[in-house]
Design a protein around this motif. Sequence first.
Motif, mmCIF file in Angstrom:
data_model
loop_
_atom_site.group_PDB
_atom_site.id
_atom_site.type_symbol
_atom_site.label_atom_id
_atom_site.label_comp_id
_atom_site.label_asym_id
_atom_site.label_seq_id
_atom_site.Cartn_x
_atom_site.Cartn_y
_atom_site.Cartn_z
ATOM 1 N N LEU A 280 0.825 -1.202 0.000
ATOM 2 C CA LEU A 280 0.000 0.000 0.000
ATOM 3 C C LEU A 280 0.867 1.262 0.000
ATOM 4 C CD1 LEU A 280 -2.576 -1.183 2.678
ATOM 5 C CD2 LEU A 280 -2.996 -0.981 0.219
ATOM 6 N N ARG A 281 0.572 2.170 -0.943
ATOM 7 C CA ARG A 281 1.267 3.463 -0.990
ATOM 8 C C ARG A 281 0.391 4.580 -0.425
ATOM 9 N NH1 ARG A 281 5.731 3.973 -4.181
ATOM 10 N NH2 ARG A 281 5.205 6.097 -4.831
ATOM 11 N N TYR A 282 -0.920 4.403 -0.495
ATOM 12 C CA TYR A 282 -1.875 5.408 -0.019
ATOM 13 C C TYR A 282 -3.028 4.680 0.660
ATOM 14 C CZ TYR A 282 0.588 8.502 -3.230
ATOM 15 O OH TYR A 282 1.540 9.223 -3.875
ATOM 16 N N LEU A 283 -3.763 5.418 1.426
ATOM 17 C CA LEU A 283 -4.957 4.852 2.053
ATOM 18 C C LEU A 283 -5.916 5.986 2.346
ATOM 19 C CD1 LEU A 283 -5.740 1.951 2.885
ATOM 20 C CD2 LEU A 283 -5.175 2.561 5.241
ATOM 21 N N GLU A 284 -7.171 5.775 1.967
ATOM 22 C CA GLU A 284 -8.234 6.737 2.264
ATOM 23 C C GLU A 284 -8.791 6.463 3.666
ATOM 24 O OE1 GLU A 284 -9.653 9.248 0.370
ATOM 25 O OE2 GLU A 284 -7.998 9.001 -1.037
ATOM 26 N N PRO A 285 -9.428 7.450 4.306
ATOM 27 C CA PRO A 285 -10.114 7.181 5.580
ATOM 28 C C PRO A 285 -11.122 6.051 5.416
ATOM 29 C CG PRO A 285 -9.996 9.535 5.172
ATOM 30 C CD PRO A 285 -9.511 8.867 3.916
ATOM 31 N N LEU A 286 -11.173 5.157 6.384
ATOM 32 C CA LEU A 286 -12.006 3.962 6.287
ATOM 33 C C LEU A 286 -13.396 4.228 6.840
ATOM 34 C CD1 LEU A 286 -9.319 1.391 7.446
ATOM 35 C CD2 LEU A 286 -10.042 1.873 5.096
ATOM 36 N N SER A 287 -14.395 3.994 6.002
ATOM 37 C CA SER A 287 -15.783 4.171 6.426
ATOM 38 C C SER A 287 -16.279 2.915 7.118
ATOM 39 C CB SER A 287 -16.672 4.481 5.217
ATOM 40 O OG SER A 287 -16.253 5.672 4.584
ATOM 41 N N GLY A 288 -17.016 3.072 8.170
ATOM 42 C CA GLY A 288 -17.635 1.926 8.830
ATOM 43 C C GLY A 288 -17.196 1.716 10.253
ATOM 44 N N PRO A 289 -15.900 1.364 10.489
ATOM 45 C CA PRO A 289 -15.472 1.093 11.871
ATOM 46 C C PRO A 289 -15.554 2.342 12.756
ATOM 47 C CG PRO A 289 -13.917 0.191 10.278
ATOM 48 C CD PRO A 289 -14.849 1.067 9.512
ATOM 49 N N LYS A 290 -16.341 2.268 13.809
ATOM 50 C CA LYS A 290 -16.501 3.398 14.737
ATOM 51 C C LYS A 290 -15.627 3.233 15.981
ATOM 52 C CE LYS A 290 -19.757 4.973 12.053
ATOM 53 N NZ LYS A 290 -19.463 6.111 11.128
ATOM 54 N N GLU A 291 -15.108 2.012 16.185
ATOM 55 C CA GLU A 291 -14.344 1.735 17.394
ATOM 56 C C GLU A 291 -12.858 1.526 17.101
ATOM 57 O OE1 GLU A 291 -15.945 1.761 20.247
ATOM 58 O OE2 GLU A 291 -17.936 1.985 19.320
ATOM 59 N N LEU A 292 -12.419 1.827 15.893
ATOM 60 C CA LEU A 292 -11.050 1.531 15.505
ATOM 61 C C LEU A 292 -10.055 2.303 16.383
ATOM 62 C CD1 LEU A 292 -9.613 -0.240 13.421
ATOM 63 C CD2 LEU A 292 -9.379 1.771 11.962
ATOM 64 N N GLY A 293 -9.151 1.563 17.029
ATOM 65 C CA GLY A 293 -8.163 2.188 17.885
ATOM 66 C C GLY A 293 -6.744 2.029 17.378
ATOM 67 N N ASN A 296 -2.388 -0.740 11.742
ATOM 68 C CA ASN A 296 -0.974 -1.072 11.545
ATOM 69 C C ASN A 296 -0.631 -1.059 10.063
ATOM 70 O OD1 ASN A 296 1.628 -1.980 11.678
ATOM 71 N ND2 ASN A 296 1.180 -3.750 12.975
ATOM 72 N N LEU A 297 0.225 -0.124 9.666
ATOM 73 C CA LEU A 297 0.678 0.001 8.273
ATOM 74 C C LEU A 297 2.181 -0.229 8.161
ATOM 75 C CD1 LEU A 297 -1.440 3.128 7.270
ATOM 76 C CD2 LEU A 297 -1.785 0.799 6.455
ATOM 77 N N THR A 298 2.757 -0.823 9.169
ATOM 78 C CA THR A 298 4.201 -1.094 9.170
ATOM 79 C C THR A 298 4.590 -1.921 7.946
ATOM 80 O OG1 THR A 298 4.181 -1.120 11.578
ATOM 81 C CG2 THR A 298 6.090 -2.116 10.505
ATOM 82 N N GLY A 299 5.712 -1.573 7.341
ATOM 83 C CA GLY A 299 6.218 -2.373 6.235
ATOM 84 C C GLY A 299 5.569 -2.114 4.898
ATOM 85 N N ASN A 300 4.724 -1.081 4.790
ATOM 86 C CA ASN A 300 4.138 -0.686 3.512
ATOM 87 C C ASN A 300 4.945 0.486 2.930
ATOM 88 O OD1 ASN A 300 1.327 -2.036 2.865
ATOM 89 N ND2 ASN A 300 1.428 -1.791 5.090
#
Length: 774
Positions: A280-293, A296-300
């Motif tokens: 992964l080079r980019y990531l948009e804000p994720l819709s749906g999870p309300k409890e995400l704490g 982990n994007l290590t190694g991308n």
Amino acid sequence: MHFFSVPVILLISSLSLAVRAGKCPRLCSCDGTKLTVACIGKNLTEVPPTVDEISVKLDLRNNNLQELSRGAFMHTPYLTHLNLQRCNIIKVKEGAFRSLGRVVSLNLAYNKIDILYQESFDGLSSLKELYLDHNRVEELQPGAFTQLGFLNMLALTNNQLVYIPNMAFQGLNNIKWLRLSHNSLNNLAPEAFTGLFTLNRLSLDHNELQFFPTQTMNRLREVTRLDVSYNPMTYLGEEAVAMAKLTHLYLDHMSLQDLSDQALSHAPLLSHLDLSHNQLRYLEPLSGPKELGSLNLTGNPIYCNCFMRSLRKWAGAGGVKLLGACAGPPHLSDEPLQAVAPLDLRCRSRGETLKDEFEEDNESARSTPPTAKPKQTVKCPLNCDCDIEAQHATCEGRGHTKVPRGFTSKTQLLDLRSNHFHYLPANSFPGASQVVSLHLEFCKIHEIEGGAFRGMKNLFYLYLSDNDLTSLDPGVFSGAPELTYLHLEGNRLAQFPGSALALLPSLFVLHLERNAISKVEPTGLLSSVTPKLRELYLTNNTITSIAKGALDSAFLGTLHLDSNRLTEMPTHVLSQAPNLEELNLSQNSIRWVGPNAFQSISQSLKRLYMDQMGMEKMSREALKGLGSGLRALTLRGNQLEVLPDLSQLTGLEVVDLQDNPLLCDCSLLPLRRWMENVSLEVIATCGHPPELRGQKVRDIHVFKSCPESGSPPDEKVVVATRPPKVKKPKPSLSKALGVKARPAKPRAKLPKPTKNKPQRKPVAPKVTKNKKAL
């Protein structure tokens, strides 16, 4: 009339119990207080019949049971714990556990079980833990677990599962954790997990899943932890994960190059998401999870510019901890994502950034957000089913007489098995350039025109099994240069299709079992035609001879020639495959194995199978050269009276000498001494003299009268004791077997392959292609 007092009755009862608990099988150790019996590593071939009836724990690890027969534990109805690890169990017959209604833990790990039958676990009505890891299970018959209504944990890790059928786990009404890690799963039926209403943890890591099995997972409404790491997925689309109670999702160490911002829109309780070690080079804000704490994007290879600004703001506002670091641009390289301020995420210009970071000049790519899913329209031929998201299409068993047209150009798996094509003309699959796996089994195909697969430049797996092919056009595979796994078993091919294989430079595994090949000629030299061929399966043909040079290949590692009609050892063939690791010659009519038969492959050979060949004699030097590298040797079901020296085979992990009529006199003393000095189980029985017939070599005492030197008698004496039933080999055969072997020519030392399968760089939307069959 006299009555015993209560203390006297108790005393008698306790003495009776002690007497009963004192009954212990020979070679076992028993604890009468804890009611446990341990018979670990005692070379047992059956469950000891004298185990005390009141025993509650029975440990039979490291024995050689091989088969669990019906009612094998009828005499121990009170068992609660049963350990059968490493017992060489191949088959569990129906009703083997029928009397064990109190067992709560059963360990069958590290055996050789390949199929779970419908009533294999019948009777285990109280079972809570079942360990089947490290077996060879490749098939789950629906109904295998119907009796296990109280099971909490099922371990099927490290097996050979490729597919999970519908209703495979029916009956597991209280299952909490299902472990399917380290298999070869590439397909899950839509109803594979139906009925698992209590499952809250599922492990599917280290498999071959190329797409997230959305439809299958939708049935798992109670799952909170899902591990799908180490699967070759490249994309996660909209609403891919629809699991209402999911809290922990592991998608690490895959091949993800893109992730829709709506991929988790139906996973509202997700709190931990691991996307580490992807592409992964980019990531948009994720819709749906309300409890995400935690995310982990290590190694991308995250490129920290303006396209990451929205994700960083979203994480900050929602209290999401970002793990990982920037891979670029240079001034932010290795900066922790959590520490980068949104204002630091800038772009010079949109066009320049896209050019630098995507190395593309496509206008649509420049105007489309990196994680947006391209719009797709459903395109599918009549009487077929297409899954656009998964890029799969199937027309299995729909009665088609011609290959359907009109599949979407992005289809990667095309399943056309069980139709009635009979004939495949040239260009049968237009617009199928992205197809990776093509299934054409059971289609009654008797002819394929040259160029039938033209344009299938990404075809990796081709299944033509169980058709009516008698020959192959030399140009049949033109236009499919990446074909790596080819299945042609179950046809009527009369010749080895060497000329047709010349167009497959990447061919790695070739299946030709169950054909009518009688000779293998050197017309299709493997070294020039298929230079990368690693595994060749010719089981169950009618092969009587293999010409010199026919199987010349420095790369060939697995060769199966079992169930053919060979009458001589193919020593001349082996010398042309110097890196051969596995050789199967079982069920051929080879009655004599001469000296130095495997000398040319002695440095590479790891597994040698020579069962049920009617073999009557092996030269004392038949296995010369084979040493610590050999891991498996089987000679079961032959007519051998004496055996060659096995003392040099110090690396053996599996050895099978059963069902040979060995001559139990002083000539067998070296074998007896070898058996006493190895830790693995060796089963060998006497056939001669008559008074010792059927007794185990390990148990007889005839060797006590043998000379202390223990030197084996001269080979002529052994032959004179009971000569072979076949004629003396002709001079030409002796030469072929290496009796008068010429000095071996020096050869260049070839580099040993580092992996068993070829590598290809993943390029979206292709799949990672160094995997097993879809």
